[in-house]
Write a protein that holds these residues in place. Sequence first.
Motif, PDB file in Angstrom:
ATOM      1  N   MET A 159       0.835  -1.180   0.000  1.00 25.24           N
ATOM      2  CA  MET A 159       0.000   0.000   0.000  1.00 25.24           C
ATOM      3  C   MET A 159       0.882   1.247   0.000  1.00 25.24           C
ATOM      4  O   MET A 159       2.019   1.218   0.435  1.00 25.24           O
ATOM      5  CB  MET A 159      -0.920   0.007   1.213  1.00 25.24           C
ATOM      6  CG  MET A 159      -1.915  -1.150   1.206  1.00 25.24           C
ATOM      7  SD  MET A 159      -2.990  -1.176   2.646  1.00 25.24           S
ATOM      8  CE  MET A 159      -3.997   0.247   2.297  1.00 25.24           C
ATOM      9  N   SER A 160       0.306   2.382  -0.435  1.00 26.85           N
ATOM     10  CA  SER A 160       1.126   3.557  -0.655  1.00 26.85           C
ATOM     11  C   SER A 160       1.359   4.387   0.593  1.00 26.85           C
ATOM     12  O   SER A 160       2.236   5.226   0.628  1.00 26.85           O
ATOM     13  CB  SER A 160       0.464   4.444  -1.719  1.00 26.85           C
ATOM     14  OG  SER A 160      -0.808   4.850  -1.295  1.00 26.85           O
ATOM     15  N   MET A 161       0.563   4.201   1.656  1.00 28.74           N
ATOM     16  CA  MET A 161       0.713   5.058   2.820  1.00 28.74           C
ATOM     17  C   MET A 161       1.907   4.633   3.659  1.00 28.74           C
ATOM     18  O   MET A 161       2.274   3.475   3.718  1.00 28.74           O
ATOM     19  CB  MET A 161      -0.564   5.050   3.661  1.00 28.74           C
ATOM     20  CG  MET A 161      -0.969   3.700   4.192  1.00 28.74           C
ATOM     21  SD  MET A 161      -2.569   3.792   5.013  1.00 28.74           S
ATOM     22  CE  MET A 161      -2.768   2.076   5.496  1.00 28.74           C
ATOM     23  N   GLY A 190      -0.376   4.665   9.594  1.00 26.96           N
ATOM     24  CA  GLY A 190      -0.538   5.589   8.489  1.00 26.96           C
ATOM     25  C   GLY A 190      -1.455   6.749   8.764  1.00 26.96           C
ATOM     26  O   GLY A 190      -1.448   7.732   8.029  1.00 26.96           O
ATOM     27  N   THR A 200      -7.203  11.686   2.841  1.00 22.19           N
ATOM     28  CA  THR A 200      -8.259  10.682   2.773  1.00 22.19           C
ATOM     29  C   THR A 200      -8.882  10.576   4.155  1.00 22.19           C
ATOM     30  O   THR A 200      -8.167  10.496   5.156  1.00 22.19           O
ATOM     31  CB  THR A 200      -7.708   9.319   2.341  1.00 22.19           C
ATOM     32  OG1 THR A 200      -7.214   9.400   1.001  1.00 22.19           O
ATOM     33  CG2 THR A 200      -8.786   8.235   2.412  1.00 22.19           C
ATOM     34  N   THR A 222     -11.329  10.727  -0.640  1.00 15.80           N
ATOM     35  CA  THR A 222     -10.063  11.430  -0.836  1.00 15.80           C
ATOM     36  C   THR A 222     -10.355  12.816  -1.396  1.00 15.80           C
ATOM     37  O   THR A 222     -11.099  12.962  -2.363  1.00 15.80           O
ATOM     38  CB  THR A 222      -9.133  10.663  -1.785  1.00 15.80           C
ATOM     39  OG1 THR A 222      -8.752   9.428  -1.171  1.00 15.80           O
ATOM     40  CG2 THR A 222      -7.877  11.475  -2.090  1.00 15.80           C
ATOM     41  N   ARG A 224      -6.106  15.286  -3.926  1.00 20.72           N
ATOM     42  CA  ARG A 224      -4.826  14.573  -4.084  1.00 20.72           C
ATOM     43  C   ARG A 224      -4.127  15.054  -5.350  1.00 20.72           C
ATOM     44  O   ARG A 224      -4.665  14.954  -6.452  1.00 20.72           O
ATOM     45  CB  ARG A 224      -5.079  13.071  -4.163  1.00 20.72           C
ATOM     46  CG  ARG A 224      -3.837  12.233  -4.464  1.00 20.72           C
ATOM     47  CD  ARG A 224      -4.179  10.752  -4.452  1.00 20.72           C
ATOM     48  NE  ARG A 224      -3.051   9.938  -4.857  1.00 20.72           N
ATOM     49  CZ  ARG A 224      -2.912   9.380  -6.070  1.00 20.72           C
ATOM     50  NH1 ARG A 224      -3.852   9.538  -6.999  1.00 20.72           N
ATOM     51  NH2 ARG A 224      -1.848   8.654  -6.349  1.00 20.72           N
ATOM     52  N   TYR A 235      -6.106  10.326   6.991  1.00 18.36           N
ATOM     53  CA  TYR A 235      -4.840   9.859   6.417  1.00 18.36           C
ATOM     54  C   TYR A 235      -4.325  10.883   5.413  1.00 18.36           C
ATOM     55  O   TYR A 235      -5.117  11.650   4.841  1.00 18.36           O
ATOM     56  CB  TYR A 235      -5.042   8.544   5.648  1.00 18.36           C
ATOM     57  CG  TYR A 235      -5.477   7.369   6.460  1.00 18.36           C
ATOM     58  CD1 TYR A 235      -4.561   6.466   6.985  1.00 18.36           C
ATOM     59  CD2 TYR A 235      -6.838   7.120   6.685  1.00 18.36           C
ATOM     60  CE1 TYR A 235      -4.964   5.363   7.724  1.00 18.36           C
ATOM     61  CE2 TYR A 235      -7.255   6.017   7.414  1.00 18.36           C
ATOM     62  CZ  TYR A 235      -6.316   5.147   7.935  1.00 18.36           C
ATOM     63  OH  TYR A 235      -6.733   4.049   8.654  1.00 18.36           O
ATOM     64  N   MET A 279      -4.507   9.068  -0.231  1.00 13.97           N
ATOM     65  CA  MET A 279      -4.136   7.726  -0.637  1.00 13.97           C
ATOM     66  C   MET A 279      -4.485   7.478  -2.106  1.00 13.97           C
ATOM     67  O   MET A 279      -5.438   8.049  -2.642  1.00 13.97           O
ATOM     68  CB  MET A 279      -4.850   6.704   0.248  1.00 13.97           C
ATOM     69  CG  MET A 279      -4.433   6.785   1.713  1.00 13.97           C
ATOM     70  SD  MET A 279      -5.434   5.742   2.811  1.00 13.97           S
ATOM     71  CE  MET A 279      -5.034   4.113   2.185  1.00 13.97           C
ATOM     72  N   ASP A 280      -3.717   6.611  -2.730  1.00 16.31           N
ATOM     73  CA  ASP A 280      -4.025   6.177  -4.092  1.00 16.31           C
ATOM     74  C   ASP A 280      -5.380   5.470  -4.096  1.00 16.31           C
ATOM     75  O   ASP A 280      -5.684   4.707  -3.176  1.00 16.31           O
ATOM     76  CB  ASP A 280      -2.930   5.222  -4.570  1.00 16.31           C
ATOM     77  CG  ASP A 280      -3.049   4.897  -6.051  1.00 16.31           C
ATOM     78  OD1 ASP A 280      -3.949   4.110  -6.401  1.00 16.31           O
ATOM     79  OD2 ASP A 280      -2.261   5.433  -6.837  1.00 16.31           O
ATOM     80  N   ASP A 325      -5.776   1.830  -3.171  1.00 18.48           N
ATOM     81  CA  ASP A 325      -5.643   1.406  -1.778  1.00 18.48           C
ATOM     82  C   ASP A 325      -6.966   1.474  -1.010  1.00 18.48           C
ATOM     83  O   ASP A 325      -7.081   0.909   0.084  1.00 18.48           O
ATOM     84  CB  ASP A 325      -4.631   2.292  -1.044  1.00 18.48           C
ATOM     85  CG  ASP A 325      -3.203   2.046  -1.505  1.00 18.48           C
ATOM     86  OD1 ASP A 325      -2.921   0.930  -1.981  1.00 18.48           O
ATOM     87  OD2 ASP A 325      -2.382   2.973  -1.393  1.00 18.48           O
TER      88      ASP A 325
END
Length: 225
Positions: free
Chosen positions: A1-3, A21, A89, A151, A154, A212, A215-216, A219
């Motif tokens: 995951m990206s976080m 995260g 997010t 989200t 971003r 958060y 996030m992508d 995810d």
Amino acid sequence: MSMLLNPYAFASGGGGSLPPGATGQLDFVNGFYWAGGAEVAVGDILGGGFDSGAISASGMYINFDNSNRPTPIGDLLSDLLAGLAAGMTILFDVTTPSSLGGFLIYMGVAPAYDDAFSWNYATIDAFVSDEGTLGLSGSISGAGDHKIAITFNRSVGGSTHEYAWCNDGNTAVTQTTAYAAWTMTDAQLGWDGGLSSGRQLFETYIKSMTIYPAMDPTDLPALTA
């Protein structure tokens, strides 16, 4: 995951803990509240028409006819406004009746919903919008428990910014804007400030709200599953 993992992820108190995260959390079920990089009392981060009596083992209850109108203040407001500017997010864990309706969160230049001001908001029936071109529609239905991730703003390169909606492990729905979110000054949780607007949540328990970094969208299904 990206976080990335948060160094405060394992701080705990009141029966809860900050998820890996995350940068902030209101966990109404476990009585755990984290904002501004530290554990805080709920009365230090929710004000306005906030009614602490609306919190129970089921979460924080908001309805058209109850007195709970929680307004983010202090470190929570700062976290939300900074998160919107940087991209964030928010994960909501809620319990709803069969008829969904109302705002989950509103961020604007003034706490009242008004076309004269800039805003970013998300409703519980899967709509995310701003004063510009953003009008992202998702799909959610049914009574019971839902996990919803939204989200905001971003950055995906240049002046392009992405918004996303995801619930209950489904594929995220996204939309981009050719501009960044406006600078906001106020926020409202579960209600947009207009007493006669009809935008209050309907018979909804917010069990938790977790913030958060943005996030992508790939995810988000795992986050909401």
